[in-house]
Structure formats: structure tokens, C-alpha cells
Design an enzyme around this catalytic site. Sequence first.
Site, PDB file in Angstrom:
ATOM      1  N   ASP A 182      -4.598   8.323  -0.185  1.00 57.35           N
ATOM      2  CA  ASP A 182      -4.710   8.770   1.197  1.00 57.35           C
ATOM      3  C   ASP A 182      -5.034  10.252   1.336  1.00 57.35           C
ATOM      4  O   ASP A 182      -4.710  11.065   0.469  1.00 57.35           O
ATOM      5  CB  ASP A 182      -3.404   8.467   1.945  1.00 57.35           C
ATOM      6  CG  ASP A 182      -3.075   6.990   1.945  1.00 57.35           C
ATOM      7  OD1 ASP A 182      -4.017   6.183   1.897  1.00 57.35           O
ATOM      8  OD2 ASP A 182      -1.881   6.650   1.985  1.00 57.35           O
ATOM      9  N   SER A 196       0.841  -1.201   0.000  1.00 62.83           N
ATOM     10  CA  SER A 196       0.000   0.000   0.000  1.00 62.83           C
ATOM     11  C   SER A 196       0.877   1.252   0.000  1.00 62.83           C
ATOM     12  O   SER A 196       1.547   1.528  -0.984  1.00 62.83           O
ATOM     13  CB  SER A 196      -0.963  -0.044   1.185  1.00 62.83           C
ATOM     14  OG  SER A 196      -1.942   0.954   1.093  1.00 62.83           O
ATOM     15  N   HIS A 235      -4.794  -0.575  -4.131  1.00 63.67           N
ATOM     16  CA  HIS A 235      -6.219  -0.753  -3.789  1.00 63.67           C
ATOM     17  C   HIS A 235      -7.120  -0.340  -4.951  1.00 63.67           C
ATOM     18  O   HIS A 235      -8.258   0.094  -4.730  1.00 63.67           O
ATOM     19  CB  HIS A 235      -6.602   0.065  -2.551  1.00 63.67           C
ATOM     20  CG  HIS A 235      -5.771  -0.171  -1.344  1.00 63.67           C
ATOM     21  ND1 HIS A 235      -6.009  -1.201  -0.453  1.00 63.67           N
ATOM     22  CD2 HIS A 235      -4.689   0.500  -0.851  1.00 63.67           C
ATOM     23  CE1 HIS A 235      -5.122  -1.148   0.530  1.00 63.67           C
ATOM     24  NE2 HIS A 235      -4.309  -0.129   0.309  1.00 63.67           N
TER      25      HIS A 235
END
Length: 229
Positions: free
Chosen positions: A135, A120, A157
Site C-alpha cells: 500500500d 490483505s 496479492h
Amino acid sequence: MELLLLSNSTLPGKAWLEHALPLIAEQLQGRRSAVFIPFAGVTQTCDDYTAKTAAVLAPLGVSVTGIHSVVDPVAAIENAEIVIVGGGNTFQLLKQCRERGLLAPITDVVKRGALYIGWSAGANLACPTIRTTNDMPIVDPQGFDALNLFPLQINPHFTNALPEGHKGETREQRIRELLVVAPELTIIGLPEGNWITVSKGHATLGGPNTTYVFKAGEEAVPLEAGHRF
């Protein structure tokens, strides 16, 4: 260089990092000493995040030291066989690495043969910049430039799904916005469960799901496991 860049750390029905352990074992090649960069884990302490990672990797014979706990972090990185960068908030991760002077030492030791493992946010950090993170920018990292170990941008993701009735942008729409202002970029939409390995000069896509590559002015290109970048 040897890299393992994972979209995420957890899959449904599996324990944390369970799906990644065979991949990690395959790339260890005798390496056993790891430093862990825990700074992305905003909602957990560095000690807890490090202990969690150490426990998962112990069956592989890997010893893990949290970089936050050593007297000389730069020296610890310079002597590391493995650099592991955990997921969480990419902005906090980059800010802490920049402020502590860790970016150049990480780049140097990986280019000299250390294995880099990141999931990630840790995968984002390996890219030229963190501009393809998902984010919230909770801190200012004083620039988006990252490690540039992997030459393309990764969006971890990746999914284009929207909840029913949701009127916000799809992930592809957000990626297309970036490509308007930075048309030189190539962006990999890496879905959960997928990964990229770099070994012996080749970058190879892995995982069960379709990955998409985005370029300015072009349709998204679907890629499957085994594709070489």
C-alpha cells in the site's frame, strides 16, 4: 492461536469473501460473536464496511459489531470470540489501531483463544511488522511494528507479473530490496486466492496457486497447498 490470513477478499467470478466462507466456517468452532476492525477501508465508511461484513457472515450465524461504534473498544475486544480485520490501506489501519490502543488488546485476546481473521491489510497486521504491504503510505502510523501473531512477513496479492512495456520493479525485486536492509526476515509471497491457517500450533498453506518464500541470499522457494511452516 487460531488465525485465518487471506491474501485477498475477492476472486474473479465470485462474490466478496465467497471463497473464504468455507474456511471461516471451519475455524469458527462454536464462536459466534465478532468485532470488526474497519479502519483500512479508506474509501468506504466504517458503518458501510461493517454492514457489508456482517451481511456476508450472517448465514454462518456470526454477529458482527464494528469496533468504531462501541463506547469501550478495548473492553469489546477483550470480550470478543472473533476479531476480524478488513483489508484496505495498511498504514491507515495500523495508525488507527495504534492511536486507539487496540494492538495489545487484540494480541492478548487472540493468544487467549479468540479467532483472528484478516484479509490483505488484515493479514499484514498479523505479522511482526507491516513492512511487506503493497500500500501507499498515505498516513504515518508512527512505526511499522504490528501484532506479531504470525512470525513471518506476508506480502499479500503477490504476483511477479508486469504489464507489457512497464519498466517498474517486479514484486520480487521490491521484496529483495527489503531483504538487503533486513536480511533477518522471511517473506511469504501469498498470491490472490491463497491463505494461511494457524491452528493447534501449526501454520498451513492453502489455495490453488504457488506461494513463494523469500530469504536473503537465497533463491525463492515455491510452496503448494498443504505446506506447513
